[in-house]
Design an enzyme around this catalytic site. Sequence first.
Site, mmCIF file in Angstrom:
data_model
loop_
_atom_site.group_PDB
_atom_site.id
_atom_site.type_symbol
_atom_site.label_atom_id
_atom_site.label_comp_id
_atom_site.label_asym_id
_atom_site.label_seq_id
_atom_site.Cartn_x
_atom_site.Cartn_y
_atom_site.Cartn_z
ATOM 1 N N ARG A 105 -89.871 38.419 -23.794
ATOM 2 C CA ARG A 105 -89.853 37.435 -22.703
ATOM 3 C C ARG A 105 -91.223 37.308 -22.035
ATOM 4 O O ARG A 105 -91.693 36.193 -21.795
ATOM 5 C CB ARG A 105 -88.794 37.789 -21.664
ATOM 6 C CG ARG A 105 -87.379 37.505 -22.136
ATOM 7 C CD ARG A 105 -86.377 37.936 -21.110
ATOM 8 N NE ARG A 105 -86.535 39.379 -20.869
ATOM 9 C CZ ARG A 105 -86.085 40.013 -19.801
ATOM 10 N NH1 ARG A 105 -85.433 39.367 -18.870
ATOM 11 N NH2 ARG A 105 -86.255 41.307 -19.678
ATOM 12 N N ASN A 157 -82.878 36.789 -21.462
ATOM 13 C CA ASN A 157 -82.106 37.570 -22.420
ATOM 14 C C ASN A 157 -80.668 37.092 -22.377
ATOM 15 O O ASN A 157 -80.181 36.636 -21.333
ATOM 16 C CB ASN A 157 -82.140 39.056 -22.067
ATOM 17 C CG ASN A 157 -83.434 39.725 -22.455
ATOM 18 O OD1 ASN A 157 -84.195 39.224 -23.267
ATOM 19 N ND2 ASN A 157 -83.707 40.876 -21.864
#
Length: 91
Positions: free
Chosen positions: A18, A36
């Site tokens: 990320r 996520n």
Amino acid sequence: MKARLVRVRGRVQGVGYRDWLLEQAAANGLSGWVRNRADGSVEALLCGEEAAVRDVLSACRRGPAPARVDTLEESFAEAPPEPGFTRRPTL
């Protein structure tokens, strides 16, 4: 402007995927978000100039060094209502 919703599966959580994607998006002037998913995948909305979105999608297929991308699914999406690229909570 081009917008794509992306789902990345493989070893993509717990490896900085990320944060890496936040950097890739910022470097390419994209708007959208990354988060996520509870199933272990990473989901992102990428929006920007067609060439920039294409470049980031290509990079997403590789990911950062510790990641292993098994599959990347993409679909057309609507542009986000707000500018900038953010991290969203896990869904």
